[in-house]
Design a protein around this motif. Sequence first.
Motif, PDB file in Angstrom:
ATOM      1  N   ALA A 218      -3.934  15.757   6.149  1.00 52.60           N
ATOM      2  CA  ALA A 218      -5.280  15.167   6.228  1.00 52.60           C
ATOM      3  C   ALA A 218      -6.239  15.881   5.271  1.00 52.60           C
ATOM      4  CB  ALA A 218      -5.808  15.247   7.652  1.00 52.60           C
ATOM      5  N   ASP A 219      -6.139  17.215   5.204  1.00 52.08           N
ATOM      6  CA  ASP A 219      -6.986  17.976   4.286  1.00 52.08           C
ATOM      7  C   ASP A 219      -6.654  17.639   2.830  1.00 52.08           C
ATOM      8  OD1 ASP A 219      -8.197  19.163   6.453  1.00 52.08           O
ATOM      9  OD2 ASP A 219      -6.935  20.974   6.372  1.00 52.08           O
ATOM     10  N   PHE A 220      -5.372  17.468   2.560  1.00 56.73           N
ATOM     11  CA  PHE A 220      -4.948  17.133   1.194  1.00 56.73           C
ATOM     12  C   PHE A 220      -5.523  15.780   0.777  1.00 56.73           C
ATOM     13  CE2 PHE A 220      -1.758  15.182  -1.679  1.00 56.73           C
ATOM     14  CZ  PHE A 220      -1.935  16.020  -2.758  1.00 56.73           C
ATOM     15  N   ARG A 221      -5.447  14.781   1.677  1.00 56.99           N
ATOM     16  CA  ARG A 221      -5.988  13.454   1.351  1.00 56.99           C
ATOM     17  C   ARG A 221      -7.504  13.508   1.154  1.00 56.99           C
ATOM     18  NH1 ARG A 221      -1.708  12.054   4.723  1.00 56.99           N
ATOM     19  NH2 ARG A 221      -2.944  12.187   6.645  1.00 56.99           N
ATOM     20  N   ARG A 222      -8.167  14.291   1.983  1.00 53.05           N
ATOM     21  CA  ARG A 222      -9.619  14.426   1.854  1.00 53.05           C
ATOM     22  C   ARG A 222      -9.971  15.094   0.532  1.00 53.05           C
ATOM     23  NH1 ARG A 222     -11.575  18.010   5.976  1.00 53.05           N
ATOM     24  NH2 ARG A 222     -10.114  16.878   7.260  1.00 53.05           N
ATOM     25  N   LEU A 223      -9.198  16.124   0.166  1.00 51.72           N
ATOM     26  CA  LEU A 223      -9.447  16.821  -1.095  1.00 51.72           C
ATOM     27  C   LEU A 223      -9.191  15.898  -2.282  1.00 51.72           C
ATOM     28  CD1 LEU A 223     -10.255  19.519  -2.343  1.00 51.72           C
ATOM     29  CD2 LEU A 223      -7.834  20.156  -2.350  1.00 51.72           C
ATOM     30  N   GLN A 224      -8.194  15.034  -2.169  1.00 49.85           N
ATOM     31  CA  GLN A 224      -7.919  14.065  -3.231  1.00 49.85           C
ATOM     32  C   GLN A 224      -9.105  13.120  -3.435  1.00 49.85           C
ATOM     33  OE1 GLN A 224      -4.157  12.280  -1.965  1.00 49.85           O
ATOM     34  NE2 GLN A 224      -3.388  12.625  -4.019  1.00 49.85           N
ATOM     35  N   GLN A 225      -9.721  12.725  -2.329  1.00 51.65           N
ATOM     36  CA  GLN A 225     -10.872  11.827  -2.427  1.00 51.65           C
ATOM     37  C   GLN A 225     -12.091  12.538  -3.004  1.00 51.65           C
ATOM     38  OE1 GLN A 225     -11.331  10.421   1.573  1.00 51.65           O
ATOM     39  NE2 GLN A 225      -9.715   8.874   1.378  1.00 51.65           N
ATOM     40  N   MET A 226     -12.212  13.822  -2.698  1.00 48.67           N
ATOM     41  CA  MET A 226     -13.383  14.573  -3.148  1.00 48.67           C
ATOM     42  C   MET A 226     -13.309  14.957  -4.621  1.00 48.67           C
ATOM     43  SD  MET A 226     -13.926  17.055   0.186  1.00 48.67           S
ATOM     44  CE  MET A 226     -14.474  18.378  -0.844  1.00 48.67           C
ATOM     45  N   ASP A 227     -12.102  15.279  -5.092  1.00 52.49           N
ATOM     46  CA  ASP A 227     -11.982  15.816  -6.446  1.00 52.49           C
ATOM     47  C   ASP A 227     -10.844  15.120  -7.201  1.00 52.49           C
ATOM     48  OD1 ASP A 227     -11.932  17.336  -8.753  1.00 52.49           O
ATOM     49  OD2 ASP A 227     -12.160  19.234  -7.693  1.00 52.49           O
ATOM     50  N   PRO A 228     -11.130  14.408  -8.278  1.00 52.87           N
ATOM     51  CA  PRO A 228     -10.089  13.713  -9.045  1.00 52.87           C
ATOM     52  C   PRO A 228      -9.104  14.663  -9.738  1.00 52.87           C
ATOM     53  CG  PRO A 228     -12.224  13.499 -10.132  1.00 52.87           C
ATOM     54  CD  PRO A 228     -12.468  14.174  -8.825  1.00 52.87           C
ATOM     55  N   LEU A 229      -9.454  15.946  -9.862  1.00 52.04           N
ATOM     56  CA  LEU A 229      -8.530  16.901 -10.486  1.00 52.04           C
ATOM     57  C   LEU A 229      -7.264  17.084  -9.659  1.00 52.04           C
ATOM     58  CD1 LEU A 229     -10.833  19.743 -11.882  1.00 52.04           C
ATOM     59  CD2 LEU A 229      -9.468  18.096 -13.150  1.00 52.04           C
ATOM     60  N   VAL A 230      -7.359  16.878  -8.341  1.00 50.63           N
ATOM     61  CA  VAL A 230      -6.181  17.025  -7.471  1.00 50.63           C
ATOM     62  C   VAL A 230      -5.151  15.963  -7.822  1.00 50.63           C
ATOM     63  CG1 VAL A 230      -5.375  17.001  -5.082  1.00 50.63           C
ATOM     64  CG2 VAL A 230      -7.564  18.053  -5.641  1.00 50.63           C
ATOM     65  N   GLU A 231      -5.613  14.727  -7.978  1.00 48.97           N
ATOM     66  CA  GLU A 231      -4.691  13.659  -8.343  1.00 48.97           C
ATOM     67  C   GLU A 231      -4.138  13.865  -9.749  1.00 48.97           C
ATOM     68  OE1 GLU A 231      -4.469   8.786  -8.447  1.00 48.97           O
ATOM     69  OE2 GLU A 231      -6.216   9.783  -7.579  1.00 48.97           O
ATOM     70  N   LEU A 232      -4.959  14.374 -10.643  1.00 47.78           N
ATOM     71  CA  LEU A 232      -4.503  14.667 -12.003  1.00 47.78           C
ATOM     72  C   LEU A 232      -3.421  15.744 -11.988  1.00 47.78           C
ATOM     73  CD1 LEU A 232      -4.829  14.199 -15.065  1.00 47.78           C
ATOM     74  CD2 LEU A 232      -6.547  16.011 -15.035  1.00 47.78           C
ATOM     75  N   ALA A 233      -3.619  16.794 -11.183  1.00 44.56           N
ATOM     76  CA  ALA A 233      -2.615  17.865 -11.083  1.00 44.56           C
ATOM     77  C   ALA A 233      -1.313  17.312 -10.522  1.00 44.56           C
ATOM     78  CB  ALA A 233      -3.142  18.991 -10.193  1.00 44.56           C
ATOM     79  N   GLN A 234      -1.424  16.411  -9.544  1.00 41.62           N
ATOM     80  CA  GLN A 234      -0.236  15.807  -8.954  1.00 41.62           C
ATOM     81  C   GLN A 234       0.510  14.957  -9.979  1.00 41.62           C
ATOM     82  OE1 GLN A 234      -1.156  13.352  -5.589  1.00 41.62           O
ATOM     83  NE2 GLN A 234       0.978  12.917  -5.128  1.00 41.62           N
ATOM     84  N   GLU A 235      -0.194  14.102 -10.690  1.00 37.92           N
ATOM     85  CA  GLU A 235       0.446  13.237 -11.690  1.00 37.92           C
ATOM     86  C   GLU A 235       1.035  14.041 -12.838  1.00 37.92           C
ATOM     87  OE1 GLU A 235      -2.553  10.424 -12.775  1.00 37.92           O
ATOM     88  OE2 GLU A 235      -2.448   9.371 -10.860  1.00 37.92           O
ATOM     89  N   LYS A 236       0.321  15.070 -13.268  1.00 39.10           N
ATOM     90  CA  LYS A 236       0.814  15.932 -14.355  1.00 39.10           C
ATOM     91  C   LYS A 236       2.077  16.663 -13.913  1.00 39.10           C
ATOM     92  CE  LYS A 236       0.171  18.397 -18.248  1.00 39.10           C
ATOM     93  NZ  LYS A 236       1.332  18.232 -19.094  1.00 39.10           N
ATOM     94  N   GLY A 237       2.088  17.138 -12.669  1.00 39.80           N
ATOM     95  CA  GLY A 237       3.273  17.808 -12.141  1.00 39.80           C
ATOM     96  C   GLY A 237       4.471  16.884 -12.085  1.00 39.80           C
ATOM     97  N   LEU A 238       4.269  15.647 -11.620  1.00 42.37           N
ATOM     98  CA  LEU A 238       5.361  14.675 -11.577  1.00 42.37           C
ATOM     99  C   LEU A 238       5.891  14.382 -12.978  1.00 42.37           C
ATOM    100  CD1 LEU A 238       4.041  12.138  -8.899  1.00 42.37           C
ATOM    101  CD2 LEU A 238       6.078  13.560  -8.714  1.00 42.37           C
ATOM    102  N   ALA A 239       4.986  14.197 -13.922  1.00 45.00           N
ATOM    103  CA  ALA A 239       5.392  13.886 -15.300  1.00 45.00           C
ATOM    104  C   ALA A 239       6.145  15.055 -15.931  1.00 45.00           C
ATOM    105  CB  ALA A 239       4.164  13.539 -16.130  1.00 45.00           C
TER     106      ALA A 239
END
Length: 141
Positions: A45-66
Amino acid sequence: MSFLSLTHEPLTLQATEQRLTAVYEAARKGLKGDTLAFAAGMKPADFRRLQQMDPLVELAQEKGLADGEMELASTLYDAAVLYKDPKVALDLLKHTRGWVAKQQIDVEVNEKISVLKALELANARVDAMIIEGTAIAIDEV
């Protein structure tokens, strides 16, 4: 009765460099969703909230997957090209290029179909049914 004073420190959700690195590393290893959150040291739940608050979290996730996919692709490519592994090469062709091995079917028919021969066989079957007494009159049908 006395109550002990419990200190309460509210959780502050911030995309710190440490959290972003943890998200990146977990995503690089192929983790997703709740598993990624736990591996990064957060509740889902905290991770999802942090994703909504800061777009850098999603960028870090996508960059890690790539980056993780790139590392694996490089390893497979090196195995196929440098080490001449034919199984890996075939798997790369199949899964990345959509390659399919040709399947060839050869069918040879050596017998010619004759209409007269088919009529003779049909008449022979009818004659056999009449002899056995199982023939049905055409009017009854």
